[in-house]
Design an enzyme around this catalytic site. Sequence first.
Site, mmCIF file in Angstrom:
data_model
loop_
_atom_site.group_PDB
_atom_site.id
_atom_site.type_symbol
_atom_site.label_atom_id
_atom_site.label_comp_id
_atom_site.label_asym_id
_atom_site.label_seq_id
_atom_site.Cartn_x
_atom_site.Cartn_y
_atom_site.Cartn_z
ATOM 1 N N GLY A 247 65.806 30.669 23.521
ATOM 2 C CA GLY A 247 65.111 31.586 22.626
ATOM 3 C C GLY A 247 63.667 31.745 23.040
ATOM 4 O O GLY A 247 63.126 30.909 23.779
ATOM 5 N N CYS B 126 67.676 24.937 26.928
ATOM 6 C CA CYS B 126 66.304 25.431 26.937
ATOM 7 C C CYS B 126 65.673 25.226 25.558
ATOM 8 O O CYS B 126 65.409 24.101 25.149
ATOM 9 C CB CYS B 126 66.274 26.888 27.401
ATOM 10 S SG CYS B 126 64.629 27.462 27.887
ATOM 11 N N TYR B 127 65.457 26.287 24.787
ATOM 12 C CA TYR B 127 64.906 26.134 23.437
ATOM 13 C C TYR B 127 65.772 25.190 22.617
ATOM 14 O O TYR B 127 65.265 24.390 21.834
ATOM 15 C CB TYR B 127 64.815 27.499 22.758
ATOM 16 C CG TYR B 127 64.260 27.468 21.355
ATOM 17 C CD1 TYR B 127 62.896 27.619 21.124
ATOM 18 C CD2 TYR B 127 65.099 27.295 20.253
ATOM 19 C CE1 TYR B 127 62.373 27.590 19.834
ATOM 20 C CE2 TYR B 127 64.590 27.259 18.964
ATOM 21 C CZ TYR B 127 63.234 27.408 18.755
ATOM 22 O OH TYR B 127 62.722 27.376 17.463
ATOM 23 N N HIS C 126 69.299 26.628 32.629
ATOM 24 C CA HIS C 126 70.333 27.508 32.079
ATOM 25 C C HIS C 126 71.620 27.396 32.902
ATOM 26 O O HIS C 126 71.734 27.998 33.969
ATOM 27 C CB HIS C 126 69.849 28.962 32.073
ATOM 28 C CG HIS C 126 68.777 29.219 31.062
ATOM 29 N ND1 HIS C 126 69.053 29.680 29.796
ATOM 30 C CD2 HIS C 126 67.432 29.048 31.125
ATOM 31 C CE1 HIS C 126 67.918 29.796 29.122
ATOM 32 N NE2 HIS C 126 66.920 29.419 29.907
ATOM 33 N N GLU D 283 74.430 28.692 32.102
ATOM 34 C CA GLU D 283 75.288 29.860 31.870
ATOM 35 C C GLU D 283 75.076 30.973 32.885
ATOM 36 O O GLU D 283 75.909 31.878 33.008
ATOM 37 C CB GLU D 283 75.073 30.413 30.449
ATOM 38 C CG GLU D 283 73.752 31.135 30.198
ATOM 39 C CD GLU D 283 72.609 30.222 29.794
ATOM 40 O OE1 GLU D 283 71.626 30.714 29.218
ATOM 41 O OE2 GLU D 283 72.688 29.004 30.093
ATOM 42 N N ASP E 119 86.991 51.231 25.058
ATOM 43 C CA ASP E 119 86.962 50.453 23.825
ATOM 44 C C ASP E 119 87.772 51.112 22.712
ATOM 45 O O ASP E 119 88.597 50.455 22.061
ATOM 46 C CB ASP E 119 85.518 50.251 23.368
ATOM 47 C CG ASP E 119 84.657 49.606 24.441
ATOM 48 O OD1 ASP E 119 85.207 48.848 25.262
ATOM 49 O OD2 ASP E 119 83.445 49.875 24.476
ATOM 50 N N LYS F 119 83.377 43.205 27.651
ATOM 51 C CA LYS F 119 84.058 44.357 28.237
ATOM 52 C C LYS F 119 85.262 43.956 29.082
ATOM 53 O O LYS F 119 86.323 44.575 29.005
ATOM 54 C CB LYS F 119 83.067 45.175 29.068
ATOM 55 C CG LYS F 119 83.659 46.427 29.693
ATOM 56 C CD LYS F 119 84.005 47.485 28.648
ATOM 57 C CE LYS F 119 82.752 48.098 28.069
ATOM 58 N NZ LYS F 119 83.109 49.240 27.172
#
Length: 528
Positions: free
Chosen positions: A67, A94-95, A184, A186, A242, A384
Site C-alpha cells: 500500500g 511490503c506495507y 514483492h 507476486e 466478458d 481476464k
Amino acid sequence: MATTSDISQSKNLASERVLVLDFGSQYAQLIARRVREQHVYGEIVRHDISAARVREIGPKGIILSGGPASVYAEGAPKCDPAIFELGIPVLGICYGMQLICHASGGRVEGHPVREYGRARCTIGANQEADDLFAGVPRETEVWMSHGDQVISVSDDYVPLARTESCAHAAVKHRWRSLYGLQFHPEVTHTPNGKTILGNFLTNVCGCTGTWRIGDFAEQTIRHVRDRVGKDRVICGLSGGVDSAVVAALLYRAIGSQLSCILVDNGLLRKDEEQSVIEEFTKHFKTDLHVVKAEGRFLSALAGVTDPQEKRRLIGHVFIECFVAEARKIQGAKYLAQGTVYPDVIESGAAADGPADTIKLHHNVGGLPAELEFDLIEPLRDLFKDEVRQLGLQLGLPEEIVWRHPFPGPGLAVRCLGEVTPERLDTLREADAIVVGEIKAANLYRSTSQAFAVLLPVRSVGVMGDARTYDDAIAVRCVTTDDFMTADWTHLPPDLLARISTRIINEVKGVNRVVYDISSKPPATIEWE
C-alpha cells in the site's frame, strides 16, 4: 434499489480460500491471481474486515497487501489486530509486513536509501526460513518498491533474509505462523516469487490446491439457479468476451429465462453489431433485443473531450437506454453484467478499499439507485484469462472466447478529443486494418489486445507532391496475462510497415501512423 449478488462471499465456492487484505495497492489483485495459479481460491477483501468475519469465512491463510501509506502516519489503514490471534497463517507483503512488525512493537521508518527495482536478497540459514524459502537459492533476486522499511523488530520476530540496504527483507514470528516480506513475490520481476508464495500456501497454510475454474462454473451455475428461481434475468451484450461468457453461464443456468439486450451506441467496431447478432442467434437461442441509439450517444458526446466525462456520459445514456428496453421485458427481476476483476480494481471499487480510481467503468458503481433490478455479476472476482478459461469450459466458440477485449465506452475512448461521426468512421477503418493484418500474420492469439487510436493531432505530410495536414493514428498492441500489467508487443517491423502503409493509403484524412511502446504501468492499455 440495485443490489450486488453476494457470489464472491459464498463459502461454497471454494473449499480452500486465502483472503488478501487490500491496503490500497493497485497490484493486490496480482497477489490473488498468483494464489489462484496455485489452485487455491484467492479473494480480495477490505483491509478492515473484522476478525469475526474472517473466522466465519474460515480461510486457510491471510495475505496483507502492499500500500502507498506509512504505517506510522495518522489515518494509515490498519487491520483488526485480533486477526493475528486467530491461529490462521498470515503473510504480510511490503506495507503488510511493516504493519505486522509495527503492531508488535517493531520500528518502521523512512529509510535514506530507498529501494525501487531489483535487489539481491540473501536468505538466512536459520531453520525458521525453511518453510517459506524451501527450494529458493540462498542468493536470489527480488523486486523492491518501498521508501519505509522495518528498522527493528520485537523479540517475538526473527529475521529471515536481507538485502544490502534492508536488514529485514523477510521476518517470521518465533511461535506463530506470521511472516513478512519487504519485497514483492507476486511480480514476475521476483523470479522465485511463485515458489515463495507456493511455500506459504502449502508448507505454512496446508493447502492442497483443489480449486479449479470448472468448479467455479458449476458452483456459480447452481448459485444463480437457486437465487433466480422462476424469475427472468436480463443480460447486456457488448460483443466482448466478458458479456458473452456471462450470457453463456446464465443460459446454462436458466435457459429460456434469459433475455439479452444489445445497445447499439454507434461506438462499436466495424461490422460488430451484425457479428454479435449472428453469434447470439446461432450459438444461443436467446431472447435478443437490439436498441438503436447512435444518435442519443453522439448528441450527448458532442463537444466533450475529457475522458472521464466521456465515460460518465456514455454510462448515463447506456443505463437510460438499457433500462427503458429492460422495462419492456415482462417478469424481469435480475440484471446480469460482465464486470470482471480488473474493472473493479481500476474503478477503485474492490472490496470498498482504499485504492485510487484509475478510470470509470459504466458497469461498476454507475447504476442508478432507483434501478429496480437486483444485480448478478458472476465474473466480478475473475481475471481476464480466467474468464476465457470459463468460456471454453462452457462450450463457447474459440472465435468468441479469444476475441480481444473492447472497452465498455467503445471507440469513444479510442477517439481522443471530440467524438464525431466522421472521426469514428476514420477510426473504424484504421482499427479494422490493424486487427486484420495481425490476424493475417497469425499473431492475433499471441497478442492480447490490438487496436487503433485516433489522436487529436494533425501533422504536415506530403501525398502526390501535395502538402497535407491530416490526422495521426496510433497503433496499440500489448501482451499480458492478466490485463493489470502489460508490455507492448514487439511486432515484426514488416508487419508494422504494412499496417502503416495500408492505413495511410486506404483511410482518408490520415497521413501519419505511430506505434505505442508504453508498458502498463505507467501507462494504461487504453489511452483514455
